[in-house]
Write a protein that holds these residues in place. Sequence first.
Motif, PDB file in Angstrom:
ATOM      1  N   GLY A  51      27.289  45.600  25.355  1.00 13.17           N
ATOM      2  CA  GLY A  51      28.714  45.064  26.162  1.00 13.17           C
ATOM      3  C   GLY A  51      29.726  44.701  25.308  1.00 13.17           C
ATOM      4  N   ASP A  52      30.335  43.369  25.958  1.00 10.97           N
ATOM      5  CA  ASP A  52      31.216  42.960  24.748  1.00 10.97           C
ATOM      6  C   ASP A  52      30.799  41.599  24.118  1.00 10.97           C
ATOM      7  OD1 ASP A  52      33.593  44.097  26.421  1.00 10.97           O
ATOM      8  OD2 ASP A  52      33.054  42.425  28.153  1.00 10.97           O
ATOM      9  N   ASN A  53      31.816  41.832  23.606  1.00 10.81           N
ATOM     10  CA  ASN A  53      31.377  40.520  22.502  1.00 10.81           C
ATOM     11  C   ASN A  53      30.298  40.545  21.550  1.00 10.81           C
ATOM     12  OD1 ASN A  53      33.745  38.857  22.531  1.00 10.81           O
ATOM     13  ND2 ASN A  53      32.872  38.671  24.636  1.00 10.81           N
ATOM     14  N   ILE A  54      29.656  41.467  20.587  1.00  6.24           N
ATOM     15  CA  ILE A  54      28.585  41.867  20.345  1.00  6.24           C
ATOM     16  C   ILE A  54      29.059  41.551  18.797  1.00  6.24           C
ATOM     17  CG2 ILE A  54      27.021  43.712  19.049  1.00  6.24           C
ATOM     18  CD1 ILE A  54      26.806  43.851  22.343  1.00  6.24           C
ATOM     19  N   ASP A  55      27.790  40.464  18.082  1.00  8.58           N
ATOM     20  CA  ASP A  55      28.400  39.380  17.498  1.00  8.58           C
ATOM     21  C   ASP A  55      27.839  39.878  16.032  1.00  8.58           C
ATOM     22  OD1 ASP A  55      25.862  38.103  17.065  1.00  8.58           O
ATOM     23  OD2 ASP A  55      27.290  36.622  18.342  1.00  8.58           O
ATOM     24  N   THR A  56      27.342  39.255  14.590  1.00 11.32           N
ATOM     25  CA  THR A  56      27.626  40.173  13.337  1.00 11.32           C
ATOM     26  C   THR A  56      26.265  39.251  13.522  1.00 11.32           C
ATOM     27  OG1 THR A  56      28.253  38.552  12.466  1.00 11.32           O
ATOM     28  CG2 THR A  56      29.377  40.491  12.456  1.00 11.32           C
ATOM     29  N   ILE A 104      28.138  52.733  21.796  1.00 16.94           N
ATOM     30  CA  ILE A 104      29.644  52.790  22.929  1.00 16.94           C
ATOM     31  C   ILE A 104      29.453  51.038  23.418  1.00 16.94           C
ATOM     32  CG2 ILE A 104      30.008  53.339  24.936  1.00 16.94           C
ATOM     33  CD1 ILE A 104      28.859  55.931  24.535  1.00 16.94           C
ATOM     34  N   ALA A 105      30.138  50.902  22.527  1.00 15.24           N
ATOM     35  CA  ALA A 105      30.569  49.028  23.507  1.00 15.24           C
ATOM     36  C   ALA A 105      31.628  48.853  23.870  1.00 15.24           C
ATOM     37  CB  ALA A 105      30.197  47.889  21.952  1.00 15.24           C
ATOM     38  N   GLY A 106      31.935  47.514  24.175  1.00 15.84           N
ATOM     39  CA  GLY A 106      32.630  46.727  25.185  1.00 15.84           C
ATOM     40  C   GLY A 106      33.674  46.302  24.020  1.00 15.84           C
ATOM     41  N   ASP A 107      34.606  44.793  24.675  1.00 17.84           N
ATOM     42  CA  ASP A 107      35.920  44.575  24.019  1.00 17.84           C
ATOM     43  C   ASP A 107      34.840  43.471  22.682  1.00 17.84           C
ATOM     44  OD1 ASP A 107      38.427  43.399  23.518  1.00 17.84           O
ATOM     45  OD2 ASP A 107      38.118  41.436  24.906  1.00 17.84           O
ATOM     46  N   ASN A 108      35.592  43.245  22.169  1.00 26.22           N
ATOM     47  CA  ASN A 108      35.236  42.646  20.063  1.00 26.22           C
ATOM     48  C   ASN A 108      34.323  42.824  19.646  1.00 26.22           C
ATOM     49  OD1 ASN A 108      36.413  40.605  18.923  1.00 26.22           O
ATOM     50  ND2 ASN A 108      35.212  38.588  20.168  1.00 26.22           N
ATOM     51  N   ARG A 126      37.214  51.107  29.276  1.00 27.79           N
ATOM     52  CA  ARG A 126      35.921  50.342  29.315  1.00 27.79           C
ATOM     53  C   ARG A 126      34.761  51.822  29.536  1.00 27.79           C
ATOM     54  NH1 ARG A 126      34.692  45.076  28.412  1.00 27.79           N
ATOM     55  NH2 ARG A 126      32.798  45.503  29.863  1.00 27.79           N
ATOM     56  N   LEU A 127      34.769  52.397  27.930  1.00 27.94           N
ATOM     57  CA  LEU A 127      33.628  53.527  28.299  1.00 27.94           C
ATOM     58  C   LEU A 127      32.208  52.684  28.592  1.00 27.94           C
ATOM     59  CD1 LEU A 127      34.709  55.863  24.964  1.00 27.94           C
ATOM     60  CD2 LEU A 127      35.347  55.820  27.852  1.00 27.94           C
ATOM     61  N   CYS A 128      31.969  51.447  28.155  1.00 26.56           N
ATOM     62  CA  CYS A 128      30.690  51.199  28.356  1.00 26.56           C
ATOM     63  C   CYS A 128      30.102  50.585  29.544  1.00 26.56           C
ATOM     64  CB  CYS A 128      31.160  49.723  27.638  1.00 26.56           C
ATOM     65  SG  CYS A 128      31.953  48.029  28.639  1.00 26.56           S
ATOM     66  N   GLU A 129      31.426  51.098  30.461  1.00 24.71           N
ATOM     67  CA  GLU A 129      30.935  51.073  31.689  1.00 24.71           C
ATOM     68  C   GLU A 129      30.932  52.957  32.165  1.00 24.71           C
ATOM     69  OE1 GLU A 129      33.828  48.512  33.500  1.00 24.71           O
ATOM     70  OE2 GLU A 129      33.036  46.310  32.824  1.00 24.71           O
ATOM     71  N   GLU A 130      30.933  53.439  31.476  1.00 23.50           N
ATOM     72  CA  GLU A 130      30.788  54.450  32.115  1.00 23.50           C
ATOM     73  C   GLU A 130      29.690  55.754  31.701  1.00 23.50           C
ATOM     74  OE1 GLU A 130      33.485  56.801  33.642  1.00 23.50           O
ATOM     75  OE2 GLU A 130      35.000  55.136  34.643  1.00 23.50           O
ATOM     76  N   CYS A 131      29.429  54.874  30.279  1.00 19.93           N
ATOM     77  CA  CYS A 131      28.402  55.670  29.404  1.00 19.93           C
ATOM     78  C   CYS A 131      26.988  55.148  29.721  1.00 19.93           C
ATOM     79  CB  CYS A 131      28.188  55.699  28.347  1.00 19.93           C
ATOM     80  SG  CYS A 131      29.965  57.018  28.328  1.00 19.93           S
ATOM     81  N   SER A 132      26.171  55.358  29.370  1.00 15.56           N
ATOM     82  CA  SER A 132      24.389  54.947  29.815  1.00 15.56           C
ATOM     83  C   SER A 132      24.321  55.479  28.419  1.00 15.56           C
ATOM     84  CB  SER A 132      23.522  55.256  30.967  1.00 15.56           C
ATOM     85  OG  SER A 132      24.322  54.936  32.088  1.00 15.56           O
ATOM     86  N   THR A 133      23.229  54.370  28.231  1.00 16.69           N
ATOM     87  CA  THR A 133      21.687  54.907  26.949  1.00 16.69           C
ATOM     88  C   THR A 133      21.348  55.827  27.151  1.00 16.69           C
ATOM     89  OG1 THR A 133      21.710  51.707  26.643  1.00 16.69           O
ATOM     90  CG2 THR A 133      20.170  52.772  25.733  1.00 16.69           C
ATOM     91  N   GLY A 134      21.291  56.599  26.160  1.00 17.71           N
ATOM     92  CA  GLY A 134      20.058  57.614  26.130  1.00 17.71           C
ATOM     93  C   GLY A 134      21.783  59.509  26.751  1.00 17.71           C
ATOM     94  N   ASP A 135      22.628  58.857  26.913  1.00 21.48           N
ATOM     95  CA  ASP A 135      23.632  59.588  27.348  1.00 21.48           C
ATOM     96  C   ASP A 135      23.723  61.180  25.708  1.00 21.48           C
ATOM     97  OD1 ASP A 135      23.562  59.234  29.777  1.00 21.48           O
ATOM     98  OD2 ASP A 135      25.804  58.500  30.179  1.00 21.48           O
ATOM     99  N   VAL A 136      23.513  61.889  26.299  1.00 23.49           N
ATOM    100  CA  VAL A 136      24.061  63.116  25.123  1.00 23.49           C
ATOM    101  C   VAL A 136      25.634  63.116  24.689  1.00 23.49           C
ATOM    102  CG1 VAL A 136      23.833  65.371  23.577  1.00 23.49           C
ATOM    103  CG2 VAL A 136      22.183  64.391  25.750  1.00 23.49           C
TER     104      VAL A 136
END
Length: 266
Positions: A91-96, A149-153, A202-212
């Motif tokens: 999603g959004d705001n995945i930090d270090t 695939i991630a969101g914003d920031n 926002r591809l993070c809302e179009e794709c799912s974990t495990g998609d090829v």
Amino acid sequence: MAAMAAASASVSVSNNPSFPSSQKRSPLLSSSQSFIRNLRMPTTHLIKSPLKHFSLSSSSTSPLIPLCATTDTTTTTTAATAFHGVCYVLGDNIDTDQIIPAEYLTLVPSKPDEYRKLGSFALIGLPSEIYPTKFIDSGELTSKFSIIIAGDNFGCGSSREHAPVALGAAGVKAVVAESYARIFFRNSVATGEVYPLESEGRLCEECSTGDVITIELADNLLINHTTGKEYKLKPIGDAGPVIEAGGIFAYARKTGMIPTLASSSA
């Protein structure tokens, strides 16, 4: 897009662990610093070109050179123009701190064993209640997910260079996010570990974990084979050749901005 331009405007070259200390005072270093200061993501419209599809059973790229292996630029490598694999969606705001917690920063990426170990801890800081699927299975050093695939920031937080290095060591070839924290984008280019690609939506809302997924850099295209949908990506611009070379120092040697290790030791 302004944020991306700012992100690529200044790449630090002083802390790359793969660069020998004997070379840090090279009088030619200023030319590579000047190049990075002027690095920009283009703002032109995408160029339309015929779409090329990859077979689900084929591998489409050579692996990127890990940071610990970028010590000899006398040999050439095949340019990576496409990536094919299974994606992991964030999603959004995945930090270090979520990408690589501070307790693992004592690992030295220039040491092959520690480089691989660093990769085994990639994204270990993610909250399990939000992301129940583990990015790396227990007992494994690398992940089966080669595309994020991630969101914003994406990559916000502290300026640790270990963040893109850990992802690269885990086997990630590219991150596709809606936007990036400036420092993560800069460190990705400087280390050459992963391609920080920017989506137009926002591809993070179009794709799912495990998609090829297949990513075609030449066409700025992401193909989701699981859903059958295609998405345009923003061009990587001048950062592409730097990442392809294996990072800023490898690129500087390749283009003659600084001496190669072989010539400097002669």
